[in-house]
Write a protein that holds these residues in place. Structure first.
Motif, mmCIF file in Angstrom:
data_model
loop_
_atom_site.group_PDB
_atom_site.id
_atom_site.type_symbol
_atom_site.label_atom_id
_atom_site.label_comp_id
_atom_site.label_asym_id
_atom_site.label_seq_id
_atom_site.Cartn_x
_atom_site.Cartn_y
_atom_site.Cartn_z
ATOM 1 N N LEU A 243 11.148 0.570 0.474
ATOM 2 C CA LEU A 243 9.962 1.194 0.455
ATOM 3 C C LEU A 243 10.744 2.285 -0.270
ATOM 4 O O LEU A 243 12.092 2.657 -0.500
ATOM 5 N N PRO A 244 10.594 2.883 -1.688
ATOM 6 C CA PRO A 244 10.869 3.769 -2.916
ATOM 7 C C PRO A 244 11.159 4.594 -2.178
ATOM 8 O O PRO A 244 10.563 5.344 -2.107
ATOM 9 N N GLY A 245 13.355 4.516 -2.504
ATOM 10 C CA GLY A 245 13.104 6.252 -1.936
ATOM 11 C C GLY A 245 13.486 5.896 -0.462
ATOM 12 O O GLY A 245 13.570 7.422 0.067
ATOM 13 N N GLY A 246 13.142 4.992 0.327
ATOM 14 C CA GLY A 246 12.943 5.106 1.463
ATOM 15 C C GLY A 246 14.187 6.063 2.473
ATOM 16 O O GLY A 246 15.254 5.205 1.965
ATOM 17 N N ARG A 247 14.107 5.751 3.878
ATOM 18 C CA ARG A 247 15.385 6.308 4.238
ATOM 19 C C ARG A 247 14.679 5.890 6.185
ATOM 20 O O ARG A 247 13.439 5.705 6.240
ATOM 21 N N THR A 248 15.460 5.924 6.863
ATOM 22 C CA THR A 248 15.292 5.845 7.949
ATOM 23 C C THR A 248 14.567 7.151 8.824
ATOM 24 O O THR A 248 15.292 7.999 8.113
ATOM 25 N N ALA A 249 13.963 7.300 9.516
ATOM 26 C CA ALA A 249 12.878 8.386 10.317
ATOM 27 C C ALA A 249 14.065 8.930 10.944
ATOM 28 O O ALA A 249 14.709 10.783 10.815
ATOM 29 N N HIS A 250 15.422 8.449 11.346
ATOM 30 C CA HIS A 250 16.084 9.363 12.333
ATOM 31 C C HIS A 250 17.240 9.663 11.075
ATOM 32 O O HIS A 250 17.776 10.863 11.190
ATOM 33 N N SER A 251 17.771 9.428 9.847
ATOM 34 C CA SER A 251 18.309 9.639 8.999
ATOM 35 C C SER A 251 17.238 10.842 8.521
ATOM 36 O O SER A 251 18.207 12.288 8.459
ATOM 37 N N ARG A 252 16.385 10.818 7.973
ATOM 38 C CA ARG A 252 15.200 11.567 7.478
ATOM 39 C C ARG A 252 15.029 13.283 7.879
ATOM 40 O O ARG A 252 15.311 14.330 7.705
ATOM 41 N N PHE A 253 14.770 12.561 9.481
ATOM 42 C CA PHE A 253 14.936 13.694 10.450
ATOM 43 C C PHE A 253 15.698 14.626 10.998
ATOM 44 O O PHE A 253 15.495 15.456 12.421
ATOM 45 N N ILE A 254 16.680 14.080 10.751
ATOM 46 C CA ILE A 254 17.752 14.539 12.248
ATOM 47 C C ILE A 254 17.496 13.821 13.312
ATOM 48 O O ILE A 254 17.440 15.032 14.379
ATOM 49 N N GLY B 209 16.546 0.446 9.163
ATOM 50 C CA GLY B 209 17.494 0.652 7.475
ATOM 51 C C GLY B 209 16.214 -0.632 6.567
ATOM 52 O O GLY B 209 17.136 -0.405 5.821
ATOM 53 N N ILE B 210 16.773 -2.199 7.418
ATOM 54 C CA ILE B 210 15.995 -3.006 6.507
ATOM 55 C C ILE B 210 14.896 -3.066 5.984
ATOM 56 O O ILE B 210 14.395 -3.069 4.993
ATOM 57 N N ALA B 211 13.977 -2.224 7.181
ATOM 58 C CA ALA B 211 12.489 -1.799 6.647
ATOM 59 C C ALA B 211 12.436 -1.171 5.661
ATOM 60 O O ALA B 211 12.047 -0.835 4.695
ATOM 61 N N ALA B 212 13.259 0.253 5.491
ATOM 62 C CA ALA B 212 13.609 1.535 4.589
ATOM 63 C C ALA B 212 13.368 1.105 3.495
ATOM 64 O O ALA B 212 13.463 1.617 2.382
ATOM 65 N N THR B 213 13.999 0.242 2.882
ATOM 66 C CA THR B 213 15.097 -0.530 1.743
ATOM 67 C C THR B 213 13.905 -1.240 1.300
ATOM 68 O O THR B 213 13.838 -0.867 0.106
ATOM 69 N N ASP C 5 6.398 3.745 8.558
ATOM 70 C CA ASP C 5 6.925 2.876 8.485
ATOM 71 C C ASP C 5 6.525 2.076 9.493
ATOM 72 O O ASP C 5 8.182 2.575 10.174
ATOM 73 N N GLU C 6 6.543 1.433 10.430
ATOM 74 C CA GLU C 6 6.977 0.566 11.979
ATOM 75 C C GLU C 6 6.575 1.927 12.829
ATOM 76 O O GLU C 6 7.103 1.968 13.790
ATOM 77 N N LEU D 254 0.629 -1.276 -0.118
ATOM 78 C CA LEU D 254 0.131 0.015 0.485
ATOM 79 C C LEU D 254 1.409 0.995 -0.357
ATOM 80 O O LEU D 254 0.810 2.667 -0.797
ATOM 81 N N TRP D 255 2.075 1.465 0.600
ATOM 82 C CA TRP D 255 2.714 2.294 0.468
ATOM 83 C C TRP D 255 3.347 2.680 -0.351
ATOM 84 O O TRP D 255 4.027 3.748 -1.140
ATOM 85 N N GLN D 256 3.360 1.766 -1.181
ATOM 86 C CA GLN D 256 4.680 2.121 -2.967
ATOM 87 C C GLN D 256 3.595 2.216 -2.991
ATOM 88 O O GLN D 256 3.442 3.358 -4.712
ATOM 89 N N THR D 257 2.512 1.507 -3.085
ATOM 90 C CA THR D 257 1.634 2.379 -4.350
ATOM 91 C C THR D 257 0.961 3.748 -4.530
ATOM 92 O O THR D 257 0.720 4.406 -4.611
ATOM 93 N N LEU D 258 1.125 3.812 -2.873
ATOM 94 C CA LEU D 258 1.016 5.631 -2.114
ATOM 95 C C LEU D 258 1.832 6.020 -3.172
ATOM 96 O O LEU D 258 1.771 7.772 -3.855
#
Length: 268
Positions: free
Chosen positions: A183-194, A177-181, A226-227, A155-159
């Motif tokens: 997602l298309p263009g996904g990153r960890t929350a810690h990385s994206r939002f510092i 990091g595993i869950a982020a991979t 996610d998660e 569902l996340w991918q489709t959106l």
């Protein structure tokens, strides 16, 4: 050259009493924009950067507006002509926004159609509510709960594919990091939002006003986390405080989606 053609276009508008400026624009905008994709790819250092027709037109209109301003004129003086969105006037280059806008729109559209046709009833329910809120700019918090393997990532991918195919920015993040991979263009929350590694109830994210990440968040249509329940509550509170700080300093007329927050809970 396109730069010379744009200068000629401005001269015609200003000095030649054009009876139908919109027709002139519609007939020749492609010739005026021949260098736009090349220039944006060079700036972004990304030879695969893809721009929609809407984005190309806005970049050209922004260049024309700058030329008109040099002779104390504006596109607003020609009511028939469209006026570019404000962020196309920026002189600084936000590589984060360029990166998020660099997806191949046609590829995203094809992937979306493939996924969309395979959504089940519950996935479609969430999909329709999220997309409707994004396009209505209502804002909202959507909590989707389901056991592993029930199709949340699909569902996340489709959106992501849907919104990116229409030049909207989506920020998919995950707790690991595993869950982020997945997602298309996904990153960890810690990385994206510092988010700081050491957390307490008074922690704040390392996001500062005037930086590229702030402008990226302002232009974002959807954040997918996610998660999220696996994160420490202080991490979520840090991001919440940062978003409130960022959106509290913007023009609500320009970003109406920040006015209201609605909560939706889906479970399957």
């Amino acid at each position: 050259m396109p730069t010379q053609l744009r200068a000629m276009f401005v001269n015609i508008l200003v000095y030649c009493s054009v009876s139908d400026p919109l027709s002139l624009w519609n007939t020749h905008w492609q010739s005026l924009s021949d260098d736009v994709v090349y220039v944006r790819r060079k700036i972004a250092e990304n030879i695969h950067l893809s721009l929609s027709e809407y984005e190309i037109k806005n970049y050209v209109l922004a260049e024309i507006e700058k030329l008109l301003n040099d002779v104390e004129k504006s596109l607003k003086d020609f009511s028939e002509l469209p006026y570019p969105d404000e962020h196309y006037f920026g002189t600084s280059i936000n590589r984060l926004i360029i990166e998020e806008n660099g997806y191949d729109k046609e590829q995203m559209r094809v992937q979306h159609e493939k996924n969309y046709n395979n959504l089940n009833v519950k996935q479609m329910e969430v999909y329709n509510v999220v997309v409707a809120n994004v396009y209505a700019k209502k804002g909202g918090i959507f909590f989707v709960y389901g056991s592993g393997g029930c199709g949340k990532t699909f569902l996340w991918q489709t959106l992501c594919f849907r919104l990116r195919s229409e030049s909207k920015i989506v920020l998919p993040v995950a707790g690991s990091g595993i869950a982020a991979t997945l997602l298309p263009g996904g990153r960890t929350a810690h990385s994206r939002f510092i988010i700081p590694l050491k957390l307490d109830q008074n922690s704040i994210a390392g996001i500062k006003h005037g930086t590229d990440i702030v402008e990226l968040i302002k232009d974002t249509s959807l954040i997918i986390w996610d998660e999220a329940p696996m994160q420490h509550r202080h991490a979520i509170e840090v991001v919440d405080r940062s978003l409130r700080d960022i959106m509290g300093a913007v023009d609500l007329k320009k970003y109406p989606k920040t006015i209201r927050w609605n909560y939706y809970h889906f479970r399957w």
